[in-house]
Design an enzyme around this catalytic site. Structure first.
Site, PDB file in Angstrom:
ATOM      1  N   LEU A  56       7.774  19.526   7.553  1.00 59.66           N
ATOM      2  CA  LEU A  56       8.998  19.117   6.844  1.00 59.66           C
ATOM      3  C   LEU A  56       8.770  19.111   5.324  1.00 59.66           C
ATOM      4  O   LEU A  56       9.667  19.446   4.544  1.00 59.66           O
ATOM      5  CB  LEU A  56       9.476  17.745   7.321  1.00 59.66           C
ATOM      6  CG  LEU A  56       9.845  17.660   8.812  1.00 59.66           C
ATOM      7  CD1 LEU A  56      10.134  16.222   9.234  1.00 59.66           C
ATOM      8  CD2 LEU A  56      11.067  18.539   9.115  1.00 59.66           C
ATOM      9  N   LYS A  66       0.839  -1.216   0.000  1.00 62.50           N
ATOM     10  CA  LYS A  66       0.000   0.000   0.000  1.00 62.50           C
ATOM     11  C   LYS A  66       0.867   1.256   0.000  1.00 62.50           C
ATOM     12  O   LYS A  66       0.659   2.168  -0.806  1.00 62.50           O
ATOM     13  CB  LYS A  66      -0.894   0.013   1.247  1.00 62.50           C
ATOM     14  CG  LYS A  66      -1.560   1.355   1.513  1.00 62.50           C
ATOM     15  CD  LYS A  66      -2.408   1.341   2.767  1.00 62.50           C
ATOM     16  CE  LYS A  66      -1.691   1.567   4.061  1.00 62.50           C
ATOM     17  NZ  LYS A  66      -1.414   2.976   4.407  1.00 62.50           N
ATOM     18  N   ASN A  67       1.834   1.292   0.919  1.00 61.31           N
ATOM     19  CA  ASN A  67       2.593   2.536   1.078  1.00 61.31           C
ATOM     20  C   ASN A  67       3.594   2.776  -0.050  1.00 61.31           C
ATOM     21  O   ASN A  67       4.149   3.871  -0.159  1.00 61.31           O
ATOM     22  CB  ASN A  67       3.271   2.569   2.448  1.00 61.31           C
ATOM     23  CG  ASN A  67       2.251   2.756   3.553  1.00 61.31           C
ATOM     24  OD1 ASN A  67       1.096   3.112   3.287  1.00 61.31           O
ATOM     25  ND2 ASN A  67       2.643   2.498   4.786  1.00 61.31           N
ATOM     26  N   ARG A 104      -8.653  -0.492   4.200  1.00 60.83           N
ATOM     27  CA  ARG A 104      -7.768   0.510   3.587  1.00 60.83           C
ATOM     28  C   ARG A 104      -6.408  -0.080   3.263  1.00 60.83           C
ATOM     29  O   ARG A 104      -5.722   0.401   2.376  1.00 60.83           O
ATOM     30  CB  ARG A 104      -7.544   1.683   4.563  1.00 60.83           C
ATOM     31  CG  ARG A 104      -8.803   2.384   4.958  1.00 60.83           C
ATOM     32  CD  ARG A 104      -8.486   3.530   5.854  1.00 60.83           C
ATOM     33  NE  ARG A 104      -7.794   4.555   5.072  1.00 60.83           N
ATOM     34  CZ  ARG A 104      -7.803   5.840   5.356  1.00 60.83           C
ATOM     35  NH1 ARG A 104      -8.466   6.257   6.408  1.00 60.83           N
ATOM     36  NH2 ARG A 104      -7.161   6.683   4.609  1.00 60.83           N
ATOM     37  N   ARG A 158       0.642  14.342  13.082  1.00 61.60           N
ATOM     38  CA  ARG A 158       1.009  14.245  11.677  1.00 61.60           C
ATOM     39  C   ARG A 158       1.071  15.597  10.947  1.00 61.60           C
ATOM     40  O   ARG A 158       0.334  15.846   9.994  1.00 61.60           O
ATOM     41  CB  ARG A 158       0.080  13.259  10.967  1.00 61.60           C
ATOM     42  CG  ARG A 158       0.000  11.946  11.728  1.00 61.60           C
ATOM     43  CD  ARG A 158      -0.659  10.843  10.978  1.00 61.60           C
ATOM     44  NE  ARG A 158       0.174  10.272   9.949  1.00 61.60           N
ATOM     45  CZ  ARG A 158      -0.210   9.299   9.136  1.00 61.60           C
ATOM     46  NH1 ARG A 158      -1.405   8.801   9.237  1.00 61.60           N
ATOM     47  NH2 ARG A 158       0.598   8.826   8.225  1.00 61.60           N
ATOM     48  N   CYS A 193      -5.565  12.811  12.805  1.00 66.98           N
ATOM     49  CA  CYS A 193      -5.457  11.370  12.606  1.00 66.98           C
ATOM     50  C   CYS A 193      -5.297  10.749  13.978  1.00 66.98           C
ATOM     51  O   CYS A 193      -4.594  11.303  14.828  1.00 66.98           O
ATOM     52  CB  CYS A 193      -4.232  11.111  11.737  1.00 66.98           C
ATOM     53  SG  CYS A 193      -3.817   9.393  11.549  1.00 66.98           S
ATOM     54  N   ASP A 239       4.430   0.633  12.022  1.00 70.56           N
ATOM     55  CA  ASP A 239       3.229  -0.012  11.470  1.00 70.56           C
ATOM     56  C   ASP A 239       3.081  -1.465  11.918  1.00 70.56           C
ATOM     57  O   ASP A 239       2.120  -2.131  11.526  1.00 70.56           O
ATOM     58  CB  ASP A 239       3.231   0.069   9.937  1.00 70.56           C
ATOM     59  CG  ASP A 239       3.073   1.501   9.442  1.00 70.56           C
ATOM     60  OD1 ASP A 239       2.635   2.354  10.238  1.00 70.56           O
ATOM     61  OD2 ASP A 239       3.405   1.768   8.270  1.00 70.56           O
TER      62      ASP A 239
HETATM   63  N1  EPU Z   1       6.483  14.481  10.914  1.00 68.90           N
HETATM   64  C1  EPU Z   1       6.707  15.785  11.252  1.00 68.90           C
HETATM   65  N2  EPU Z   1       6.644  16.726  10.262  1.00 68.90           N
HETATM   66  C2  EPU Z   1       6.368  16.411   8.976  1.00 68.90           C
HETATM   67  C3  EPU Z   1       6.152  15.073   8.638  1.00 68.90           C
HETATM   68  C4  EPU Z   1       6.217  14.122   9.631  1.00 68.90           C
HETATM   69  O1  EPU Z   1       6.958  16.102  12.416  1.00 68.90           O
HETATM   70  O2  EPU Z   1       6.329  17.328   8.133  1.00 68.90           O
HETATM   71  C5  EPU Z   1       6.550  13.448  11.953  1.00 68.90           C
HETATM   72  C6  EPU Z   1       5.249  12.662  12.079  1.00 68.90           C
HETATM   73  O3  EPU Z   1       4.302  13.334  12.899  1.00 68.90           O
HETATM   74  C7  EPU Z   1       5.731  11.359  12.668  1.00 68.90           C
HETATM   75  C8  EPU Z   1       7.081  11.170  11.990  1.00 68.90           C
HETATM   76  O4  EPU Z   1       7.501  12.480  11.568  1.00 68.90           O
HETATM   77  O5  EPU Z   1       5.922  11.492  14.047  1.00 68.90           O
HETATM   78  C9  EPU Z   1       7.095  10.249  10.796  1.00 68.90           C
HETATM   79  O6  EPU Z   1       6.084  10.636   9.880  1.00 68.90           O
HETATM   80  P1  EPU Z   1       6.185  10.338   8.322  1.00 68.90           P
HETATM   81  O7  EPU Z   1       6.038  11.622   7.586  1.00 68.90           O
HETATM   82  O8  EPU Z   1       7.382   9.501   8.042  1.00 68.90           O
HETATM   83  O9  EPU Z   1       4.869   9.472   8.071  1.00 68.90           O
HETATM   84  P2  EPU Z   1       3.987   9.480   6.750  1.00 68.90           P
HETATM   85  O10 EPU Z   1       4.844   9.619   5.584  1.00 68.90           O
HETATM   86  O11 EPU Z   1       2.858  10.427   6.938  1.00 68.90           O
HETATM   87  C10 EPU Z   1       4.146   6.914   6.281  1.00 68.90           C
HETATM   88  C11 EPU Z   1       3.191   5.781   6.145  1.00 68.90           C
HETATM   89  C12 EPU Z   1       2.623   5.438   7.521  1.00 68.90           C
HETATM   90  C13 EPU Z   1       3.784   5.077   8.442  1.00 68.90           C
HETATM   91  C14 EPU Z   1       4.801   6.230   8.495  1.00 68.90           C
HETATM   92  C15 EPU Z   1       6.037   5.903   9.301  1.00 68.90           C
HETATM   93  C16 EPU Z   1       2.310   6.100   3.929  1.00 68.90           C
HETATM   94  C17 EPU Z   1       1.165   6.431   3.064  1.00 68.90           C
HETATM   95  N3  EPU Z   1       2.116   6.178   5.250  1.00 68.90           N
HETATM   96  O12 EPU Z   1       3.390   8.006   6.820  1.00 68.90           O
HETATM   97  O13 EPU Z   1       1.801   4.296   7.328  1.00 68.90           O
HETATM   98  O14 EPU Z   1       3.306   4.814   9.728  1.00 68.90           O
HETATM   99  O15 EPU Z   1       5.217   6.568   7.151  1.00 68.90           O
HETATM  100  O16 EPU Z   1       6.680   4.792   8.795  1.00 68.90           O
HETATM  101  O17 EPU Z   1       3.370   5.745   3.450  1.00 68.90           O
HETATM  102  C18 EPU Z   1       0.086   2.779   7.851  1.00 68.90           C
HETATM  103  O18 EPU Z   1       0.355   2.193   6.781  1.00 68.90           O
HETATM  104  O19 EPU Z   1      -0.681   2.292   8.721  1.00 68.90           O
HETATM  105  C19 EPU Z   1       0.686   4.093   8.105  1.00 68.90           C
HETATM  106  C20 EPU Z   1       0.202   4.930   9.008  1.00 68.90           C
END
Ligand code: EPU
Length: 429
Positions: free
Chosen positions: A125, A22-23, A401, A121, A116, A309
């Site tokens: 960044l 998925k991701n 999902r 989230r 969320c 995850d």
């Molecule tokens: N964060 C910030 N600022 C940002 C972005 C992220 O502080 O601008 C923080 C987040 O709040 C979190 C950490 O950095 O504490 C990591 O967040 P990241 O941005 O890496 O997460 P994401 O890209 O939104 C993806 C996966 C998630 C998975 C995370 C971590 C997808 C679509 N989603 O989310 O998947 O948990 O990386 O590995 O790729 C799931 O599949 O159940 C899921 C939630």
């Protein structure tokens, strides 16, 4: 709303085919927009999040066609730059459209994804990365509006409080591949899903080096072609079935999973007494070494650390392990929504700051429980597979999902699981 009914007890046995990730698939749908040519994505999992993403691309003007259960064709010759709120609000991952729209259209408008349950989230960044590339960004009435007319290569640092950002890295990469000049991204995320995206982009003509490391270099090109890409297997799905095998003291062979993607998970499983034998053909056979599971000690971290995850599913396993297990969350420090529901099944868990401390026992009892998010749903189902009696998991739309044909795959391994439509639910629901 549909509900899952699980009768705990049977040891799972057999083989299970792992679907596409998925991701990995979601940002790859977005990446097809970087070219005006037709692309085909294969090994795409059959999930509601994928269908949402396909619908968003259609609303943006792309011609999107499902060729068969796992293949999609996207023809994005004529697209616009503003994504519709009514669809974007349903899926946080739609923020990954920001980079490709900016790269190709030099402007993007995406409604800010809402809150969320797994954590705050933020997207600071992402904004930092795109600003470094020269984008002008403003937030107006809940919509992130980005002007990328002056996009150019630059130096980006993507480290944050919780490590790097996965989707922030994909956005930075996708905006940079069509920005003139050289972009370097330091402290970039290096999850296998990012590597798969980079491989796809390179097949479209992008110039990216350092793939798989925390430091990427991208030389912008003026145009990208379409591609025919196979989505990588889902490492989180594979690990979830490994836990299903362990929790039921069964023996399950994972077909299609990539061992290298599962390093930290395999390590934790081995320490808790679960063998994950790599067969000559690349399949992974999961079974218990002895009759008992040992306690787990887990700290979630960005890749190659233990994946957040898998924290909830591992908590379900810890409930059935001997002694005290400690699971610490470093990525989403409040991702413990599954805990009170597991406690309804008799689990003995205390939350201490960003850790859950689990006192294992040999049996939980089935109960009606409520899923709060995707991975929490999987955790409750896993707990139910080994519990005494029936577990009813509500709000399984979260599960749909991210797990392709979950109940069918579990049934194929001998689990007693069924999806009950709302019309057939007992009055108590
Ligand atoms: N964060 C910030 N600022 C940002 C972005 C992220 O502080 O601008 C923080 C987040 O709040 C979190 C950490 O950095 O504490 C990591 O967040 P990241 O941005 O890496 O997460 P994401 O890209 O939104 C993806 C996966 C998630 C998975 C995370 C971590 C997808 C679509 N989603 O989310 O998947 O948990 O990386 O590995 O790729 C799931 O599949 O159940 C899921 C939630």
């Amino acid at each position: 709303m549909e509900v899952f009914r699980i009768c705990g007890g049977p040891s799972l046995k057999g083989i299970v085919n792992i679907s596409g990730s998925k991701n990995a698939a979601l940002p790859q749908f977005a990446a097809t927009l970087l070219s005006s040519e037709r692309s085909v994505l294969r090994n795409v999992p059959d999930l509601s999040d994928v269908r949402f993403m396909a619908e968003i691309l259609s609303k943006l003007g792309a011609e999107v066609r499902q060729l068969d259960r796992t293949s999609w064709e996207i023809n994005p010759a004529n697209i616009t730059h503003n994504a519709p709120y009514e669809l974007v609000r349903k899926m946080r991952a739609s923020i990954c459209l920001l980079g490709p729209l900016l790269g190709r259209m030099k402007k993007a408008e995406i409604p800010l994804p809402g809150g969320c349950v797994i954590g705050q989230r933020p997207i600071d960044l992402h904004i930092r990365a795109l600003s470094r590339l020269g984008a002008q960004i403003e937030l107006e009435k809940g919509i992130v509006k980005v002007d990328g007319r002056n996009l150019r290569g630059s130096k980006i640092f993507l480290g944050g409080r919780h490590g790097s950002t996965v989707t922030g890295t994909t956005n930075a990469i996708m905006a940079a591949v069509l920005a003139p000049g050289i972009t370097t991204i330091d402290s970039s995320a290096c999850e296998p899903e990012i590597v798969d995206l980079c491989n796809m982009l390179v097949s479209m003509g992008a110039r990216i080096s350092g793939t798989g490391s925390h430091s990427l270099e991208i030389e912008g090109v003026s145009v990208l072609s379409g591609c025919d890409h196979n989505v990588m297997p889902d490492r989180i799905e594979a690990a979830t079935y490994a836990i299903a095998a362990a929790i039921t003291h069964g023996e399950v062979t994972l077909v299609g999973a990539i061992q290298e993607h599962l390093g930290s998970f395999i390590n934790v499983m081995q320490e808790s007494g679960v063998a994950m034998d790599i067969q000559n053909c690349g399949q992974i056979k999961v079974h218990l070494n002895n009759s008992e599971l040992n306690s787990l000690e887990i700290i979630t971290l960005p890749y190659p650390g233990f994946p957040t995850d898998l924290q909830a599913q591992s908590c379900a396993l810890a409930c059935y392990a001997q002694g005290l297990s400690i699971l610490t969350e470093r990525v989403y420090p409040s991702r413990f929504m599954h805990v009170p529901e597991l406690m309804r099944m008799g689990a003995d868990i205390a939350i201490e700051g960003a850790s859950s401390v689990v006192k294992g026992k040999s049996k939980l009892t089935g109960a009606p429980v409520m899923a709060s998010d995707l991975r929490a749903s999987a955790a409750l189902i896993l707990a139910g597979l080994a519990a005494e009696g029936e577990t009813w998991v509500q709000r399984i739309y979260h599960l749909d999902r991210g797990y392709d044909a979950f109940e069918k795959k579990l049934q194929g391994l001998g689990a007693i699981v069924e999806r009950i439509p709302e019309s057939k639910l007992p009055k108590s629901f």
